[in-house]
Design a protein around this motif. Sequence first.
Motif, PDB file in Angstrom:
ATOM      1  N   ASP A   1      -9.698  39.057 -14.465  1.00  0.00           N
ATOM      2  CA  ASP A   1      -9.804  38.112 -15.415  1.00  0.00           C
ATOM      3  C   ASP A   1     -10.383  36.873 -14.958  1.00  0.00           C
ATOM      4  N   ALA A   2     -10.702  36.800 -13.714  1.00  0.00           N
ATOM      5  CA  ALA A   2     -11.329  35.503 -13.143  1.00  0.00           C
ATOM      6  C   ALA A   2     -12.627  35.165 -13.335  1.00  0.00           C
ATOM      7  N   ARG A   3     -12.787  33.878 -13.276  1.00  0.00           N
ATOM      8  CA  ARG A   3     -13.897  33.258 -13.543  1.00  0.00           C
ATOM      9  C   ARG A   3     -14.790  33.130 -12.259  1.00  0.00           C
ATOM     10  N   GLU A   4     -14.149  33.096 -11.011  1.00  0.00           N
ATOM     11  CA  GLU A   4     -14.769  32.963 -10.025  1.00  0.00           C
ATOM     12  C   GLU A   4     -13.837  33.640  -8.811  1.00  0.00           C
ATOM     13  N   VAL A   5     -14.558  34.312  -8.116  1.00  0.00           N
ATOM     14  CA  VAL A   5     -13.676  34.912  -7.015  1.00  0.00           C
ATOM     15  C   VAL A   5     -14.621  35.080  -5.723  1.00  0.00           C
ATOM     16  N   GLY A   6     -13.997  35.006  -4.546  1.00  0.00           N
ATOM     17  CA  GLY A   6     -14.669  34.908  -3.411  1.00  0.00           C
ATOM     18  C   GLY A   6     -13.986  34.782  -2.136  1.00  0.00           C
ATOM     19  N   LEU A   7     -14.467  34.414  -1.011  1.00  0.00           N
ATOM     20  CA  LEU A   7     -13.673  34.395   0.358  1.00  0.00           C
ATOM     21  C   LEU A   7     -13.982  32.789   0.787  1.00  0.00           C
ATOM     22  N   TYR A   8     -13.302  32.523   1.760  1.00  0.00           N
ATOM     23  CA  TYR A   8     -13.229  31.412   2.447  1.00  0.00           C
ATOM     24  C   TYR A   8     -13.528  31.824   4.154  1.00  0.00           C
ATOM     25  N   VAL A   9     -14.503  31.515   4.700  1.00  0.00           N
ATOM     26  CA  VAL A   9     -14.763  31.912   6.287  1.00  0.00           C
ATOM     27  C   VAL A   9     -14.846  30.881   7.010  1.00  0.00           C
ATOM     28  N   LEU A  10     -14.728  30.781   8.231  1.00  0.00           N
ATOM     29  CA  LEU A  10     -14.728  29.910   9.161  1.00  0.00           C
ATOM     30  C   LEU A  10     -13.767  28.853   8.716  1.00  0.00           C
ATOM     31  N   ARG A  11     -12.521  29.210   8.486  1.00  0.00           N
ATOM     32  CA  ARG A  11     -11.308  28.059   8.001  1.00  0.00           C
ATOM     33  C   ARG A  11     -10.366  27.990   9.043  1.00  0.00           C
ATOM     34  N   SER A  12     -10.183  26.515   9.205  1.00  0.00           N
ATOM     35  CA  SER A  12      -9.104  25.956   9.765  1.00  0.00           C
ATOM     36  C   SER A  12      -7.855  26.347   9.333  1.00  0.00           C
ATOM     37  N   PRO A  13      -6.683  26.575  10.273  1.00  0.00           N
ATOM     38  CA  PRO A  13      -5.424  27.092   9.601  1.00  0.00           C
ATOM     39  C   PRO A  13      -5.005  26.087   8.333  1.00  0.00           C
ATOM     40  N   ASP A  14      -5.295  24.813   8.368  1.00  0.00           N
ATOM     41  CA  ASP A  14      -4.682  23.888   7.340  1.00  0.00           C
ATOM     42  C   ASP A  14      -5.766  23.686   6.258  1.00  0.00           C
ATOM     43  N   GLY A  15      -6.941  24.394   6.341  1.00  0.00           N
ATOM     44  CA  GLY A  15      -8.007  24.459   5.386  1.00  0.00           C
ATOM     45  C   GLY A  15      -8.799  23.144   5.357  1.00  0.00           C
ATOM     46  N   GLN A  16      -8.736  22.320   6.248  1.00  0.00           N
ATOM     47  CA  GLN A  16      -9.432  21.105   6.277  1.00  0.00           C
ATOM     48  C   GLN A  16     -10.919  21.455   6.532  1.00  0.00           C
ATOM     49  N   GLU A  17     -11.225  22.603   7.158  1.00  0.00           N
ATOM     50  CA  GLU A  17     -12.623  23.130   7.207  1.00  0.00           C
ATOM     51  C   GLU A  17     -12.625  24.634   6.761  1.00  0.00           C
ATOM     52  N   ARG A  18     -13.659  24.908   5.855  1.00  0.00           N
ATOM     53  CA  ARG A  18     -13.920  26.151   5.181  1.00  0.00           C
ATOM     54  C   ARG A  18     -15.086  26.188   4.699  1.00  0.00           C
TER      55      ARG A  18
ATOM     56  N   PRO B   1     -18.414  24.009  11.644  1.00  0.00           N
ATOM     57  CA  PRO B   1     -17.215  23.877  11.753  1.00  0.00           C
ATOM     58  C   PRO B   1     -17.052  22.928  13.141  1.00  0.00           C
ATOM     59  N   ASP B   2     -16.465  21.882  13.300  1.00  0.00           N
ATOM     60  CA  ASP B   2     -16.088  21.322  14.296  1.00  0.00           C
ATOM     61  C   ASP B   2     -14.775  21.544  15.103  1.00  0.00           C
ATOM     62  N   ARG B   3     -14.043  22.032  14.386  1.00  0.00           N
ATOM     63  CA  ARG B   3     -12.643  22.522  14.886  1.00  0.00           C
ATOM     64  C   ARG B   3     -12.689  23.765  15.785  1.00  0.00           C
ATOM     65  N   GLU B   4     -12.105  23.965  16.931  1.00  0.00           N
ATOM     66  CA  GLU B   4     -12.253  25.247  17.619  1.00  0.00           C
ATOM     67  C   GLU B   4     -11.159  26.325  17.035  1.00  0.00           C
ATOM     68  N   ASP B   5     -10.598  25.973  16.059  1.00  0.00           N
ATOM     69  CA  ASP B   5      -9.679  27.023  15.342  1.00  0.00           C
ATOM     70  C   ASP B   5     -10.248  27.314  13.918  1.00  0.00           C
ATOM     71  N   SER B   6     -11.257  26.602  13.607  1.00  0.00           N
ATOM     72  CA  SER B   6     -11.944  27.183  12.244  1.00  0.00           C
ATOM     73  C   SER B   6     -12.530  28.606  12.539  1.00  0.00           C
ATOM     74  N   ALA B   7     -11.865  29.642  12.264  1.00  0.00           N
ATOM     75  CA  ALA B   7     -12.120  30.895  12.231  1.00  0.00           C
ATOM     76  C   ALA B   7     -11.542  32.021  11.261  1.00  0.00           C
ATOM     77  N   GLY B   8     -10.667  31.372  10.536  1.00  0.00           N
ATOM     78  CA  GLY B   8      -9.928  32.240   9.573  1.00  0.00           C
ATOM     79  C   GLY B   8     -10.548  32.749   8.503  1.00  0.00           C
ATOM     80  N   VAL B   9     -10.178  33.775   7.689  1.00  0.00           N
ATOM     81  CA  VAL B   9     -10.650  34.153   6.431  1.00  0.00           C
ATOM     82  C   VAL B   9      -9.352  34.199   5.404  1.00  0.00           C
ATOM     83  N   SER B  10      -9.804  34.017   4.250  1.00  0.00           N
ATOM     84  CA  SER B  10      -8.859  33.762   3.118  1.00  0.00           C
ATOM     85  C   SER B  10      -9.696  34.327   1.865  1.00  0.00           C
TER      86      SER B  10
END
Length: 293
Positions: A149-166, A248-257
Motif C-alpha cells: 500500500d506504500a506510495r514510496e518504497v526504497g533503500l538508503y545506501v552509504l548510510r551513517s549509523p545515526d542517519g546523518q548521511e544517507r 559521504p564524508d564520514r568513514e562509517d557511512s556504509a550502511g543500508v536500510s
Amino acid sequence: PNFWPIGNGKHMLLLFSHKRSARYYVGEYDRATHRLIPDYHGRMSYGPISIGSLHAPSATIDDSGRYLAIFNVKEGKAEQDWNDVMTLPRLFSLNPDNSLRIEPAPEVESLRTNHRRVGPLDVPANGETVLEGVEGKALEIEAVIDIGDAREVGLYVLRSPDGQERTRISFYRNNPHRSARPTSHAYSHLQIDVAESSTRADVIARTPETGPLVIGDDEPVRLRVFVDRSILEVFANGKQCLTLRAYPDREDSAGVSIFARGGAAKLVSLDAWQMRSIWPELQAREGKCSAGG
C-alpha cells in the motif's frame, strides 16, 4: 553519435546533446535512403547534466552481437579529481514488443564476493529498517520489493549509523489507480536523491535524478544497485537505469536500510555482495568501507 543494430530488425541511435544530455532513438533503418524512421525516443539522464550525472555515451557491438554502451559521469563537487569517471558497461536489447531493455553487462557478476541475504521482511508504513550485516562502499545489491500500500518504497545506501548521511534510492507510485489512458502525471518514477548524502562543504546541491518507471499493478520493484564509493548506478525492472555521484564524508557511512512511506510494503528478498576491484593496486581495499575517489 552511436548507431548500431539492436535486434528485432531495429537500430538504435544513442547520442548526447547539451540540452537533453544522453538520449536515444529506436526505429527502422532505411538502407536505401540512409535514414532512421524512429518508433520512439527516450532519455538516459534526467537532471542537471553537469552536476554529478550521466554524460556522453560510447557504444559498440561485441563479437556476439550485443549492443554495449559506457558513459562518462560528471563531478558533483567543487574539486575535479574524478571528473568523467566511466559507468559500468550497459547491455541494451529489445523486448518482444520492441521496448528497450537496460541491464548491466553480466560480466560484472564476476566481481561478486562475500554474499549476504536478507528477507522476507515486513516494512512498516513511514518506517526505516536498518539491514544488519549489509554494508559497504563497493557493493552490489539485488532487491525485490512488494510495494503493498506504500506510495514510496526504497533503500538508503552509504548510510551513517545515526542517519546523518544517507543516499535515497526510491520508487514513487504516483497514481496506483491510473486510467487505461495514462497521462504524463500518472506515471510512476525511480529516483536517486543525494540531498542527505554528505556533510562536506564542497558538494554541490542538486535536485534528485528522477526517471519514469512504469510497472504492472502487481509487479514488484526489482532493483540492482551498484555502489562504488563516489558513484551510484541503479537498474530497475530491466526498464530504467539512473546514475549519480555521492560523497559521504564520514568513514562509517556504509550502511543500508529499507523504508516505506504512505503505507506498508514487504522486502521479498535482498542479496548483497562486496565487489572486487579490477585494479591490482586497489585489491588490498576490497571489502573495506574507507572513503575514496
